[in-house]
Design an enzyme around this catalytic site. Structure first.
Site, PDB file in Angstrom:
ATOM      1  N   GLU A 494       4.491 -18.806   1.769  1.00 37.02           N
ATOM      2  CA  GLU A 494       4.198 -18.387   2.790  1.00 37.02           C
ATOM      3  C   GLU A 494       2.427 -18.573   3.064  1.00 37.02           C
ATOM      4  O   GLU A 494       2.057 -19.557   3.157  1.00 37.02           O
ATOM      5  CB  GLU A 494       4.486 -16.360   3.021  1.00 37.02           C
ATOM      6  CG  GLU A 494       3.681 -15.811   4.138  1.00 37.02           C
ATOM      7  CD  GLU A 494       4.605 -14.606   4.006  1.00 37.02           C
ATOM      8  OE1 GLU A 494       5.226 -14.157   3.614  1.00 37.02           O
ATOM      9  OE2 GLU A 494       4.067 -13.974   5.288  1.00 37.02           O
ATOM     10  N   GLU A 758       3.740  -6.893  -4.455  1.00 31.67           N
ATOM     11  CA  GLU A 758       3.789  -6.777  -2.732  1.00 31.67           C
ATOM     12  C   GLU A 758       4.423  -5.228  -2.461  1.00 31.67           C
ATOM     13  O   GLU A 758       4.363  -4.485  -1.486  1.00 31.67           O
ATOM     14  CB  GLU A 758       4.504  -7.609  -1.769  1.00 31.67           C
ATOM     15  CG  GLU A 758       4.556  -7.293  -0.110  1.00 31.67           C
ATOM     16  CD  GLU A 758       5.662  -8.530   0.290  1.00 31.67           C
ATOM     17  OE1 GLU A 758       6.633  -9.000  -0.558  1.00 31.67           O
ATOM     18  OE2 GLU A 758       5.618  -9.214   1.120  1.00 31.67           O
TER      19      GLU A 758
HETATM   20  C1  BGC Z   1       2.892 -11.192   4.683  1.00 29.34           C
HETATM   21  C2  BGC Z   1       1.930  -9.282   4.426  1.00 29.34           C
HETATM   22  C3  BGC Z   1       1.635  -9.107   5.623  1.00 29.34           C
HETATM   23  C4  BGC Z   1       2.771  -8.982   6.369  1.00 29.34           C
HETATM   24  C5  BGC Z   1       2.784  -8.906   8.201  1.00 29.34           C
HETATM   25  C6  BGC Z   1       4.639 -10.373   5.177  1.00 29.34           C
HETATM   26  O1  BGC Z   1       5.038 -11.605   5.269  1.00 29.34           O
HETATM   27  O2  BGC Z   1       3.179 -11.141   3.285  1.00 29.34           O
HETATM   28  O3  BGC Z   1       1.487  -9.363   3.756  1.00 29.34           O
HETATM   29  O4  BGC Z   1       0.406  -8.633   6.102  1.00 29.34           O
HETATM   30  O5  BGC Z   1       3.872  -9.629   6.536  1.00 29.34           O
HETATM   31  O6  BGC Z   1       3.290  -7.566   8.022  1.00 29.34           O
END
Ligand code: BGC
Length: 905
Positions: A494, A758
């Site tokens: 990501e 996270e």
């Molecule tokens: C990311 C986030 C991002 C989110 C959106 C995720 O996959 O890691 O931090 O803000 O998607 O909801």
């Protein structure tokens, strides 16, 4: 008698001595240092000269601002002679203090970039013989073709090595290399890297804008023969990026290419430009591939000997070919380079049943390792990376998804070998190394931490170990994710510039480090990503998505310039993006005529990753809409757009009315009854004044009903503790940061976290690892850092006098923390707060920089309880006004160091 005030930390476009400025009217700033109280800048004079020497005679042939009677020291626009491409401008500033005594700064400089396309005498170079589709030209076969494009085991192209030689026959006065790539490159001159940067040219939307770097190589050249060498790989341009397995052309282009020119200015006034052209040679070498997500494979047996030196025999290297041109603008790099910023040694190494060795670095970090090994030629060492261990004490890699994050080293044999990958990085605490032939020790691997080298500005520490660890975890989250752009996470497939995460984390980040240049650059990425309907996006640079962004994400396009203004006094960023911001606001208004924001919410993530507490999405969206309208009004005012300021104020009050009638009940309850609903409504002033206290009480009740725990996702968490504090519930904010119950920051720390997770439930004793999306290094929930600096220590900017011209100091001193210290190097100078409390007294030491003022809230009911250096408060030098309010005794102070003694009796 104190010394005159000294102007220090001179910056141009938010950087010290930048090489490569495109702005024809760059902005200058300085901070002031000086002992004593209530020190002020009364006047200043800026001199800019094309010759360093003339500044000592106080002459500026480019600009002499003359004596200006003003206390400004930030965002001052150069207004001198037009500046030419590559021109070096030397500058100094003189400041007259409150007693009219002058003091000159040291000399600083900036250097202009290449301002015209015709300044480039170079072509984009790429490998030969292979067409766009990967097929080779008929009838020719070279080493390049044997290991051709698209044939490495991870499906990427191999790393290319480019070189050229040049002769110098007369004395050189100055020499520069201007270089960039579609892909990533590493430049060397005469055998050594041109500097210590990594991952040049950084990530932008390469279709629109590509940054180039400038290297000062004046001292690196020889009379006679010289050599320049470049390693080139795919990086963000053509490598794996984000969560799509698509590559090659998916994001930007299929093949990397390099552009560069050496510009030699001779003592005799002549100039020579040596640009990339078909005389450059290209080859493959030891790095078979090097990819951000997948990792690198290095075969030391294929090393190229002295390829970086002059007189290397490259006769079997084919000529590089000209790659396709680009419409993208070439722009000078705007922010600090990425670099290795520190090293970490492992704490332990253990042998696993498989024979592999597992190193624990004790810290979840981002970068890569340097390996030190010995063994037989051809033996293969595999290095895998993980943030956590499984119950079986094996490397946990499920959360990496398709990011392989594996580096492979093939030994050449014959002694100790060291290896560090070049174009990849991983997020890890644990390293599993397979294939070691000798017993490893703690010197076998070294963690090399890398990030965009934004200078550190903040420090925080307090008597509670867990809260201090929380601060450290936040800092590590920033180190691991400020890599060219602010990314969400550093480990899985990501690693993108998620706008929501970054706007939430901005204030915390800006206390920790000087992020002004870094974020200014990223704000351009945000504007580059803007959709035709005005929508800002979920990520920038934009890949993978076509649409505009979700509420709370897209709004970053408004919140970021505002935050830059508040923290750095930067008005120019508002001017630069004003049109884009108004286009966004108009788009939202067009799609949502009734002031409630319910349409065009795109991926509409809501209060992402909350715990059993869904905040109504239209409420969150409308709250952000109201917030943005208010920021637009304030920003319009800041840049003198009075009429628009009024329009946005009116819009804001219409949105607020709609919000109140739709979401706010008469008893102060907010629709959804979630902590986030309360926190956002109060933070954005969307609750009628008479209901605010009731509303805040409901927030507190909600926390109590959840056993004293939070339940917020990204958006609520940012405001929860600040709002509690604002409405008189710092004790509840204390409770949240001191808690170790799930969900809390302390819960993760109790279970060994050294970075911010996270999700609150990334790992729990009951369920183990979350199976979905599970990063252990995501800074978003680290937004509590804003409260640690801003409320617990008590250092806050005042948006009415931005850039810390006026500072709000109101430390929250409650039971549970005995002492707290924070220091923050603001753009105007050092601010620090240190407090210690006992039942009887509070000691409060402060430092307020020259040319600023502070409103200090002393936590007592009467000024009689306060002394400063044995004197009663009213007689304290530097203190102007004293008010007694509900929050405490509020004093206005000028600059200086203060040491307050507060009696609690
Ligand atoms: C990311 C986030 C991002 C989110 C959106 C995720 O996959 O890691 O931090 O803000 O998607 O909801």
């Amino acid at each position: 008698m104190t010394a005159p005030l000294k102007p220090m930390h001179l910056k141009c476009e938010h950087r010290s001595d930048p090489l490569g400025v495109d702005n024809l009217q760059p902005r200058l700033s300085w901070a002031l240092e000086g002992e004593g109280r209530s020190r002020r800048q009364a006047e200043y004079r800026i001199l800019v000269s094309s010759r360093r020497g003339s500044l000592s005679d106080h002459q500026g042939d480019l600009w002499d601002s003359g004596r200006i009677s003003a206390d400004h020291s930030l965002d001052i626009v150069y207004a001198g002679q037009p500046l030419a491409s590559a021109e070096r401008a030397w500058w100094r500033v003189c400041v007259w203090d409150e007693s009219g005594r002058p003091e000159w700064s040291d000399t600083a400089y900036w250097e202009m970039g290449l301002l015209e396309p015709t300044d480039w005498e170079a072509s984009w170079l790429t490998g030969p013989l292979v067409s766009e589709s990967g097929a080779s030209a008929p009838g020719r076969k070279t080493v390049l073709e044997e290991r051709s494009w698209l044939r490495t085991s991870i499906g990427s192209s191999p790393v290319h090595y480019l070189r050229n030689e040049f002769d110098i026959d007369r004395p050189v006065r100055r020499a520069r290399v201007y270089a960039s790539a579609r892909g990533l490159y590493r430049l060397s001159i005469n055998g050594e890297a041109a500097d210590d940067r990594v991952f040049a040219p950084g990530w932008t939307d390469y279709h629109q804008r590509i940054e180039y770097q400038i290297y000062d190589i004046t001292d690196r050249l020889y009379e006679g023969g010289n050599a320049i060498g470049v390693m080139l790989t795919e990086g963000w341009y053509a490598g794996y990026v984000g969560f799509t397995p698509r590559r090659h052309g998916a994001h930007y282009g299929a093949r990397s290419s390099f552009l560069g020119q050496i510009v030699l200015d001779f003592e005799d006034g002549g100039q020579q430009v040596i640009g990339t052209d078909e005389r450059w040679r290209i080859s493959l070498g030891p790095v078979e591939y090097s990819d951000m997500l997948m990792g690198e494979r290095y075969d030391a047996r294929r090393e190229l000997g002295g390829w970086l030196n002059h007189a290397y025999d490259d006769s079997c290297w084919p000529a590089a070919v000209e790659g396709w041109r680009t419409e993208a603008k070439l722009v000078a790099e705007r922010a600090q380079a990425m670099k290795i910023i520190e090293e970490i040694r492992p704490n332990t190494v253990t042998r696993l049943g498989s024979g592999a060795c597992l190193f624990d670095l004790g810290q979840n970090m981002v970068g890569r390792i340097k390996l030190r090994v010995q063994g037989k030629a051809g033996s293969v060492i595999r290095i895998r990376h993980g943030e956590m261990l499984t119950d079986e004490q094996q490397l946990y890699t499920a959360n990496l998804r398709t990011a392989r994050a594996e580096d492979v080293y093939v030994l050449k044999g014959g002694g100790i070998e060291t290896y560090e990958p070049t174009f990849t990085y991983h997020g890890f605490r644990y390293v599993e190394v397979t294939g070691l032939q000798e017993e490893p020790d703690l010197e076998t691997v070294t963690g090399r931490v890398l990030m965009s080298a934004t200078p550190r500005t903040g420090n925080f520490e307090c008597s509670d170990q867990q809260v201090t660890q929380l601060y450290e975890n936040i800092l590590w989250g920033q180190k691991g994710n400020f890599i060219s752009v602010p990314t969400d996470c550093p480990q899985r497939d990501e690693r993108m510039g998620w706008t929501g995460d970054a706007q939430i984390f901005f204030a915390t980040a800006a206390y920790n480090m000087d992020i002004a240049a870094f974020i200014s650059k990223w704000m351009i990425d945000i504007e580059d990503a803007q959709r035709p309907d005005g929508a800002f996006t979920d990520i920038a640079p934009l890949i993978l998505f076509e649409n505009g962004g979700a509420p709370g994400w897209a709004d970053a396009g408004i919140i970021i310039p505002w935050s830059m203004y508040v923290f750095y006094g930067d008005r120019s960023i508002i001017q630069r993006h004003w049109k884009a911001m108004t286009a966004f606001m108009e788009g939202v208004a067009r799609q949502n005529p009734g002031f409630l924001r319910r349409h065009k919410l795109n991926l509409n993530f809501g209060d992402w990753l909350s715990i059993d507490a869904d905040t109504p999405k239209d409420l969150l969206a409308t709250a952000y809409y109201a917030y943005c309208a208010r920021l637009m009004a304030d920003m319009a005012r800041a840049i003198g757009r009075v009429r628009e300021a009024e329009q946005y104020s009116a819009l804001r009050s219409d949105i607020k009315d709609a919000f109140v009638s739709e979401f706010v009940a008469e008893d102060g309850a907010i629709a959804g009854d979630t902590q986030t609903a309360y926190a956002l409504s109060l933070a954005y002033d969307l609750v009628p004044e008479k209901l605010q206290a009731a509303c805040a009480r409901k927030l507190v009740e909600n926390i109590a009903a959840r056993g004293g725990c939070l339940s917020c996702g990204f958006h609520g968490t940012r405001w929860l503790a600040p709002v509690l504090t604002r409405f008189g519930y710092s004790d509840v904010a204390y409770q949240l940061v001191l808690s170790e119950e799930y969900p809390s920051w302390g819960f993760s720390i109790k279970h060994g976290a050294t970075t911010i997770w996270e999700r609150w439930d990334g790992w729990t004793p009951e369920h183990g690892f979350q199976e979905q999306m599970n990063s252990f290094n995501h800074y978003a929930f680290g937004s509590i850092g804003q409260w640690l600096y801003g409320d617990l220590a008590g250092i806050k900017p005042d948006s009415a006098r931005p850039g810390f011209k006026h500072i709000l100091i109101a430390p929250q001193i409650r039971d549970g923390i005995e002492w707290c210290r924070a220091a923050f190097r603001s753009p105007r100078g050092m601010i620090s707060v240190s407090w210690v409390q006992s039942r009887e007294r509070i000691g409060l030491d402060l430092e307020i920089p020259p040319n600023t003022t502070a409103a200090i809230t002393l936590p007592v009911n009467s000024s009689g309880q306060v002394t400063e250096g044995q004197r009663p408060l009213a007689e304290t030098d530097g203190i102007d006004e004293i008010h007694v309010e509900e929050a405490g005794v509020i004093v206005t102070a000028g600059s200086g160091r203060y040491s307050f003694e507060i009696s609690r009796e």
